[in-house]
Design a protein around this motif. Structure first.
Motif, PDB file in Angstrom:
ATOM      1  N   ARG A  70       0.719  -1.334  -0.185  1.00  0.00           N
ATOM      2  CA  ARG A  70      -0.237   0.212  -0.084  1.00  0.00           C
ATOM      3  C   ARG A  70       0.956   1.533  -0.242  1.00  0.00           C
ATOM      4  N   LYS A  71       1.852   0.929   0.752  1.00  0.00           N
ATOM      5  CA  LYS A  71       2.723   2.273   1.042  1.00  0.00           C
ATOM      6  C   LYS A  71       3.535   2.317  -0.619  1.00  0.00           C
ATOM      7  N   LEU A  93       1.062   4.275  -2.824  1.00  0.00           N
ATOM      8  CA  LEU A  93       0.769   5.701  -3.120  1.00  0.00           C
ATOM      9  C   LEU A  93       1.861   6.413  -2.772  1.00  0.00           C
ATOM     10  N   GLY A 103     -10.304   1.735   1.302  1.00  0.00           N
ATOM     11  CA  GLY A 103      -9.451   2.953   0.845  1.00  0.00           C
ATOM     12  C   GLY A 103      -8.328   3.007   0.160  1.00  0.00           C
ATOM     13  N   ILE A 104      -7.132   2.204  -0.083  1.00  0.00           N
ATOM     14  CA  ILE A 104      -6.124   2.700  -0.347  1.00  0.00           C
ATOM     15  C   ILE A 104      -6.557   3.024  -2.324  1.00  0.00           C
ATOM     16  N   THR A 105      -7.812   2.750  -2.475  1.00  0.00           N
ATOM     17  CA  THR A 105      -8.194   2.759  -4.192  1.00  0.00           C
ATOM     18  C   THR A 105      -8.313   4.470  -4.275  1.00  0.00           C
ATOM     19  N   ARG A 106      -9.228   4.480  -2.747  1.00  0.00           N
ATOM     20  CA  ARG A 106      -9.250   5.701  -2.714  1.00  0.00           C
ATOM     21  C   ARG A 106      -8.324   6.981  -2.435  1.00  0.00           C
ATOM     22  N   GLN A 107      -7.209   6.389  -1.665  1.00  0.00           N
ATOM     23  CA  GLN A 107      -6.243   7.152  -1.559  1.00  0.00           C
ATOM     24  C   GLN A 107      -6.150   7.895  -2.704  1.00  0.00           C
ATOM     25  N   LEU A 108      -5.856   7.158  -3.605  1.00  0.00           N
ATOM     26  CA  LEU A 108      -5.106   6.970  -4.966  1.00  0.00           C
ATOM     27  C   LEU A 108      -5.726   8.136  -6.044  1.00  0.00           C
ATOM     28  N   ASP A 111      -7.706   9.857  -4.999  1.00  0.00           N
ATOM     29  CA  ASP A 111      -7.719  11.430  -4.725  1.00  0.00           C
ATOM     30  C   ASP A 111      -5.861  11.935  -5.126  1.00  0.00           C
ATOM     31  N   LEU A 112      -5.180  11.391  -5.259  1.00  0.00           N
ATOM     32  CA  LEU A 112      -3.587  11.556  -5.850  1.00  0.00           C
ATOM     33  C   LEU A 112      -4.382  12.065  -7.291  1.00  0.00           C
ATOM     34  N   TYR A 129     -11.753   3.110  -8.682  1.00  0.00           N
ATOM     35  CA  TYR A 129     -12.246   2.924  -7.175  1.00  0.00           C
ATOM     36  C   TYR A 129     -13.583   3.112  -7.572  1.00  0.00           C
TER      37      TYR A 129
END
Length: 567
Positions: free
Chosen positions: A260-261, A264, A296-301, A303-304, A315
């Motif tokens: 996950r790190k 992102l 969660g991880i897909t939402r963060q990416l 957002d980036l 997403y």
């Protein structure tokens, strides 16, 4: 000796050869030089048969000349007659050992026959005849590697390093050759050399760790991975490699943490991040607990990278798979607005609206999708589904028929589904002939389609025709899906129409037992059966339940009021 090569150059450079018909048999009164010119003319006219005959005549007259053998070899090579091509080029080389073109052609012919080691030796000879030709050395090294002559390939790579310096690709190739030779120590030395040349590049440290990890030295690998993680903790390559290391050890918690790190990490470009995420999501698809965490991880990416349609689509896909349909639709709409050519996003958006109460949205977005994909059968099909749900049967039939016309016949199962829905549409429109024909085609394409068997049988029963055919189809549907409540109801209703009320009651009661929350149709059927069995009180009881549950039978109120069966 006639200088045939000089003559050929003169012909090409100083004048074109006029187009005239060539004789079938070479003119023996001509000299070798003249015949050679005629052979060149034949080549320019793409008369390969005549060219071959003329070159053979030249060779007969001047067997000591190399050029005709070379040209005949090239002619045979063009015709894929590699044995003959090899014989002629060997004769050319025997006459002229200094011509590098001959050697290059010889190597090419050998390689075409999969004589890779022999071809490598010729390229090596070519390289030796020139001061330094890295292309020939590369070719020789590659072919030696293909043939399994790894030692010879290493020798040539060392030559290149000596001439060109220590380049990364050369050292990596050398390392791979040592691994193919099962010489781990030598491969490690190359890896250490790469590190000494690039001490701040984590990739070379990770390369050494992977060497140890892949060759049964886990302690040494762990030591290097630990050091790399300490020296380069925030680099994407480090995080990705560490994630794979923990995955190999089946440490899922650590694997998830580092992958996950890496996903992102801005060291990777958005396409690389999306690719890693896609692979990761596929892994999570079979793990229900971790699958929920994928949102969660897909939402963060997302957002980036709010303007990357691939990531936005992913997403939406994750949201849909986790039953967050409304949010998924938002992302699918955003994805198609960013990139209208992304068909998969349109498809997922349309499929999110296939419920009856979403018919207006399905029609609206299908019409938008058709502007970009007018030849996609699935879009026309879904457009028809939307109209079917709106009871606009003529429009539904038009769209589904268009989809059928566009759908390739190799996907028989999907084509059968299209005909099945078309049968439903025609039935609803009271076009019985059209409905029967559509169901017939659906079953012709997929005789094991239980839904089509059931629906066709039920509609025949409603019409009271071909009841034996209906019973056979319904029975077959139950062998395919024995406990399907709707299918049990159909079979029971056919028996009812055939007058076997006791057995009909058994099947429809079984259907209700399997699905107590069924709509009013089953209760209405059971009420009719009780009436036929002379149990008027039970009949009224079930008719009332049918009304309570909801039924499309317009006679339901009168049946309850009069205590009488109306059909």
């Amino acid at each position: 000796m006639i200088r045939l090569k000089t003559l050929l150059v003169a012909v090409i450079v100083f004048g074109s050869i006029p187009a005239f018909s060539q004789p079938d048999i070479p003119d023996r009164s001509k000299g070798a030089a003249s015949l050679y010119v005629d052979a060149v003319k034949a080549r320019m006219l793409d008369d390969l048969k005549q060219e071959e005959a003329l070159l053979k005549e030249v060779i007969q007259l001047k067997p000591e000349e190399a050029a005709p053998h070379y040209d005949l070899s090239r002619l045979y090579q063009k015709q894929r007659k590699y044995d003959q091509a090899e014989q002629e080029i060997e004769k050319a080389i025997a006459q002229d050992t200094t011509n590098l073109w001959y050697l290059a052609t010889y190597a090419d012919i050998l390689e075409s026959q999969n004589k890779v080691k022999e071809a490598a030796a010729v390229y090596r000879e070519l390289a030796a005849k020139e001061k330094f030709n890295k292309e020939y050395i590369f070719m020789a090294a590659r072919l030696y590697e293909v043939s399994g002559a790894y030692k010879e390939a290493v020798e040539l790579i060392d030559q290149l390093i000596q001439k060109m310096g220590t380049e990364e690709l050369l050292l990596l190739q050398k390392q791979q050759l040592y691994l193919r030779m099962n010489d781990l120590d030598a491969a490690v030395k190359v890896a250490e050399e790469l590190i000494s040349l690039n001490p701040q590049d984590e990739r070379y440290h990770l390369n050494l760790a992977e060497l140890y990890n892949s060759n049964n030295h886990p302690e040494k690998a762990e030591e290097i991975y630990t050091r790399v993680l300490k020296e380069f903790p925030d680099r994407a390559q480090t995080q990705y490699a560490i994630a794979q290391y923990y995955k190999g050890k089946n440490d899922i918690r650590k694997y998830d943490e580092y992958i996950r790190k890496a996903i992102l990490n801005s060291d990777f470009d958005d396409e690389t991040q999306a690719s890693i995420l896609f692979s990761y999501l596929r892994e999570l698809s079979t793990d229900s607990i971790r699958k929920k965490e994928s949102v969660g991880i897909t939402r963060q990416l997302a957002d980036l990278h709010p303007d990357n349609p691939q990531i936005i689509y992913l997403y939406g896909d994750v949201l849909a798979d986790n039953d967050e349909l409304e949010q998924a639709r938002v992302q699918f709409k955003k994805a198609v607005s960013l990139d209208p050519s992304r068909f998969i996003a349109w498809q997922r958006l349309l499929f999110s609206y296939t419920e009856r109460n979403d018919a207006d949205s399905l029609i609206y977005y299908a019409e938008k999708a058709l502007r970009y994909f007018p030849n996609q059968a699935i879009v026309h099909y879904l457009h028809g589904i939307g109209h079917f749900h709106k009871k606009a049967y003529a429009a539904a039939a038009k769209s589904i028929n268009r989809a059928i016309d566009m759908q390739p016949e190799d996907n028989r199962a999907f084509l059968a589904d299209m005909y099945s829905v078309l049968g439903d549409v025609y039935h609803a429109a009271e076009n019985n002939d059209g409905s029967d024909e559509a169901y017939r085609k659906a079953l012709e394409l997929n005789p094991q389609n239980a839904t089509v068997l059931n629906n066709y049988a039920y509609y025949l029963a409603l019409r009271g025709i071909r009841l034996n055919d209906a019973e056979a189809m319904s029975a077959k549907s139950l062998t395919l899906r024995p406990d399907e409540p709707t299918f049990l109801d159909t079979y029971g209703w056919i028996l009812y129409r055939k007058g076997d009320y006791a057995k009909a009651k058994e099947y429809i009661q079984k259907a209700l037992d399997k699905n107590p929350e069924a709509d009013g149709t089953l209760y209405d059927h059971l009420g009719d059966i009780y009436y036929k069995l002379n149990d008027k009180e039970k009949a009224i009881e079930f008719w009332k339940k049918a009304k309570e549950k909801g039924t499309e039978n317009t006679w339901i109120d009168k049946k309850i009021q009069d205590g009488k069966l109306y059909e």
